[in-house]
Design an enzyme around this catalytic site. Structure first.
Site, PDB file in Angstrom:
ATOM      1  N   GLN A 125       1.118  -1.208   0.121  1.00 28.68           N
ATOM      2  CA  GLN A 125       0.054   0.204  -0.336  1.00 28.68           C
ATOM      3  C   GLN A 125       0.706   0.990   0.565  1.00 28.68           C
ATOM      4  O   GLN A 125       1.281   1.185   0.342  1.00 28.68           O
ATOM      5  CB  GLN A 125      -0.944   0.080   1.677  1.00 28.68           C
ATOM      6  CG  GLN A 125      -2.462  -0.433   0.429  1.00 28.68           C
ATOM      7  CD  GLN A 125      -3.141  -0.420   2.276  1.00 28.68           C
ATOM      8  OE1 GLN A 125      -2.642   0.441   3.388  1.00 28.68           O
ATOM      9  NE2 GLN A 125      -4.187  -0.819   1.965  1.00 28.68           N
ATOM     10  N   GLY A 126       0.219   2.603  -0.535  1.00 26.10           N
ATOM     11  CA  GLY A 126       1.197   3.351  -0.407  1.00 26.10           C
ATOM     12  C   GLY A 126       0.198   4.178  -0.334  1.00 26.10           C
ATOM     13  O   GLY A 126       0.545   5.921  -1.101  1.00 26.10           O
ATOM     14  N   SER A 128      -0.025   6.400   2.844  1.00 26.01           N
ATOM     15  CA  SER A 128       0.170   7.151   3.559  1.00 26.01           C
ATOM     16  C   SER A 128       1.615   7.823   2.658  1.00 26.01           C
ATOM     17  O   SER A 128       2.322   7.485   2.112  1.00 26.01           O
ATOM     18  CB  SER A 128       0.191   6.858   4.600  1.00 26.01           C
ATOM     19  OG  SER A 128      -0.170   6.344   5.673  1.00 26.01           O
ATOM     20  N   SER A 160       2.137  -1.056   4.527  1.00 26.66           N
ATOM     21  CA  SER A 160       1.902  -2.509   4.725  1.00 26.66           C
ATOM     22  C   SER A 160       2.793  -2.749   3.070  1.00 26.66           C
ATOM     23  O   SER A 160       2.731  -3.280   2.046  1.00 26.66           O
ATOM     24  CB  SER A 160       0.948  -2.521   4.485  1.00 26.66           C
ATOM     25  OG  SER A 160       0.253  -1.563   5.122  1.00 26.66           O
ATOM     26  N   GLU A 243     -11.501  -1.929   1.719  1.00 26.49           N
ATOM     27  CA  GLU A 243     -10.597  -2.374   2.478  1.00 26.49           C
ATOM     28  C   GLU A 243     -11.591  -2.525   4.011  1.00 26.49           C
ATOM     29  O   GLU A 243     -10.757  -3.155   5.083  1.00 26.49           O
ATOM     30  CB  GLU A 243      -9.805  -0.828   2.858  1.00 26.49           C
ATOM     31  CG  GLU A 243      -8.569  -1.130   3.659  1.00 26.49           C
ATOM     32  CD  GLU A 243      -7.545  -0.820   3.735  1.00 26.49           C
ATOM     33  OE1 GLU A 243      -7.548   0.891   2.894  1.00 26.49           O
ATOM     34  OE2 GLU A 243      -6.105  -0.917   4.702  1.00 26.49           O
ATOM     35  N   ASN A 372      -9.291   5.622  13.708  1.00 28.37           N
ATOM     36  CA  ASN A 372     -11.312   5.526  13.806  1.00 28.37           C
ATOM     37  C   ASN A 372     -11.797   6.803  13.758  1.00 28.37           C
ATOM     38  O   ASN A 372     -13.138   6.967  14.259  1.00 28.37           O
ATOM     39  CB  ASN A 372     -11.382   4.369  15.142  1.00 28.37           C
ATOM     40  CG  ASN A 372     -10.959   3.123  15.034  1.00 28.37           C
ATOM     41  OD1 ASN A 372     -10.813   2.837  13.607  1.00 28.37           O
ATOM     42  ND2 ASN A 372     -11.684   2.343  15.378  1.00 28.37           N
ATOM     43  N   GLU A 373     -10.284   7.947  14.561  1.00 32.63           N
ATOM     44  CA  GLU A 373     -10.751   9.125  14.422  1.00 32.63           C
ATOM     45  C   GLU A 373     -11.905   9.560  12.824  1.00 32.63           C
ATOM     46  O   GLU A 373     -12.342  10.859  13.276  1.00 32.63           O
ATOM     47  CB  GLU A 373     -10.175  10.574  14.712  1.00 32.63           C
ATOM     48  CG  GLU A 373      -9.423  10.324  16.887  1.00 32.63           C
ATOM     49  CD  GLU A 373      -8.555   8.777  16.373  1.00 32.63           C
ATOM     50  OE1 GLU A 373      -8.241   8.236  15.880  1.00 32.63           O
ATOM     51  OE2 GLU A 373      -8.373   8.007  18.246  1.00 32.63           O
TER      52      GLU A 373
END
Length: 389
Positions: A125-126, A128, A160, A243, A372-373
């Site tokens: 995964q890219g 962030s 990841s 996801e 989660n925020e």
């Protein structure tokens, strides 16, 4: 939604169970956050693919077996029941694969999906970046068109599977004058190109589960663009929906953990060790919540099979399963007492070390796949209709 299985679904379960019982490795594989474990898991994925079980809902021509999503849920239940290894290519098969099904050209589907199913190509995964964690709209890594190539510059972090993966998917800013979620394009990047530097990031357990990826004048063919130029946000939201809402964390994973937690409770109670009544209630609640998440997922799948789509409600799923996973592991550590500090490789662990290992990973659940925020903000604004701050 019909909660009864058909004769065909029962036969599918029987077939899956028989194959898994005959093929699942007898001994656990090394962690796929090590080079040795990564390659051992890749070999397992190839074995799954050879048996036709790599990604059961995909069309046969792309490496699947043409099953529907209900059969996928059944396969997942059997997969966890058998204690089969974790899926090293989960970013590819569960997230990017369904996105390519929806947005890819026929050529992209033929090029990427079969190699994804066999794990000949494992994906990272890219999302962030150093200044764009869960706020993907703040992405600054750029892709500038130069003939039939994009020239990519920037940095991705917390990628990841990035330490050992073959490819990376992510968004890049293709309109330098754009802001937030506009002007971004979804691009697929080989990690062996000149100008790519991968620097592993160690997790709490010291293993390289993530990586920083530095991109310096990396030339990527335009044909690796997924979806429309400057409309990458739409593509990424589809990936995020898979996801958070369905594919990354099947309910079988949490049902399996809940069953193990109940078994641990019973073993502890049988040993005569006093157990706080509150902890007993927590264990029971975890089991009920895992079953509730399963029923909710079956409802979601029924909605999808009827032609529906996964929308903002995927944020509800993500919060629920990530917090449930953490609660189950915290309850297990409370039951274990001093033995909770044993890692799997400790001589005295005797099988309980997986709880600490799982707990360390569960800590990241409320953070990855969008914190989660952020998910609560999405729920407030898009589902409840509350005003932005």
């Amino acid at each position: 939604m019909d909660l009864n299985y058909t004769a065909e679904q029962d036969a599918f379960r029987k077939e899956a169970r028989a194959w898994l019982e005959a093929n699942v490795p007898r001994e656990p594989l090394p962690s796929f956050d090590t080079r040795e474990g990564f390659e051992a898991h890749r070999a397992w994925e190839k074995q799954l693919n050879a048996g036709g079980w790599a990604m059961v809902p995909w069309p046969v021509e792309y490496g699947g077996r043409g099953a529907n999503l209900l059969e996928w849920l059944i396969f997942e239940e059997e997969y966890y029941r058998a204690g089969a290894p974790g899926r090293v290519n989960q970013n590819g098969i569960f997230l990017l694969g369904p996105t390519i099904m929806e947005y890819g050209t026929p050529e992209q589907k033929a090029r990427f999906l079969p190699k994804m199913a066999s794990s000949e190509e494992v994906w990272a995964q890219g999302w962030s970046e150093p200044n764009a964690g869960s706020d993907m709209a703040a992405i600054q890594a750029s892709a500038v068109l130069d003939g039939d190539h994009y020239v990519i510059n920037g940095q991705k972090t917390w990628a990841s599977r990035g330490a050992y993966a073959d490819w990376l998917f992510g968004m890049f800013r293709t309109d330098p004058d754009s802001e937030r979620h506009r002007g971004l394009t979804f691009v697929l990047v080989p990690l062996d190109l000149p100008g790519v530097t991968v620097r592993p990031i160690e997790q709490l357990d010291g293993e390289a589960g993530f990586a920083e990826v530095f991109l310096n004048d990396v030339r990527v063919p335009v044909e690796n663009q997924l979806g429309e130029v400057n409309r990458g946000w739409d593509v990424a939201m589809a990936t995020a929906g898979f996801e958070r809402g369905l594919m990354l964390r099947s309910p079988a994973r949490f049902q399996n953990t809940a069953r193990k937690l109940v078994a641990l409770y019973r073993e502890t109670a049988a040993s005569g060790q006093p157990i706080d009544a509150g902890l007993r209630d927590t264990v029971a609640r975890c089991w009920v919540d895992a079953e509730a998440y399963t029923l909710n997922t079956y409802q979601t799948v029924s909605h999808l099979l009827a032609g529906g789509k996964i929308g903002s409600e995927s944020s509800l799923n993500k919060i629920f399963w990530s917090e449930l996973d953490l609660r189950m592991h915290e309850a297990a550590l409370s039951l274990l007492g001093a033995r909770a500090e044993l890692l799997p490789q400790a001589p005295a662990a005797e099988g309980v070390g997986d709880w600490l290992d799982g707990y360390l990973f569960a800590l990241s659940g409320p953070i990855y796949a969008g914190t989660n925020e952020v998910q609560r903000n999405i729920i407030a604004e898009r589902i409840l209709g509350l005003p932005r701050k």
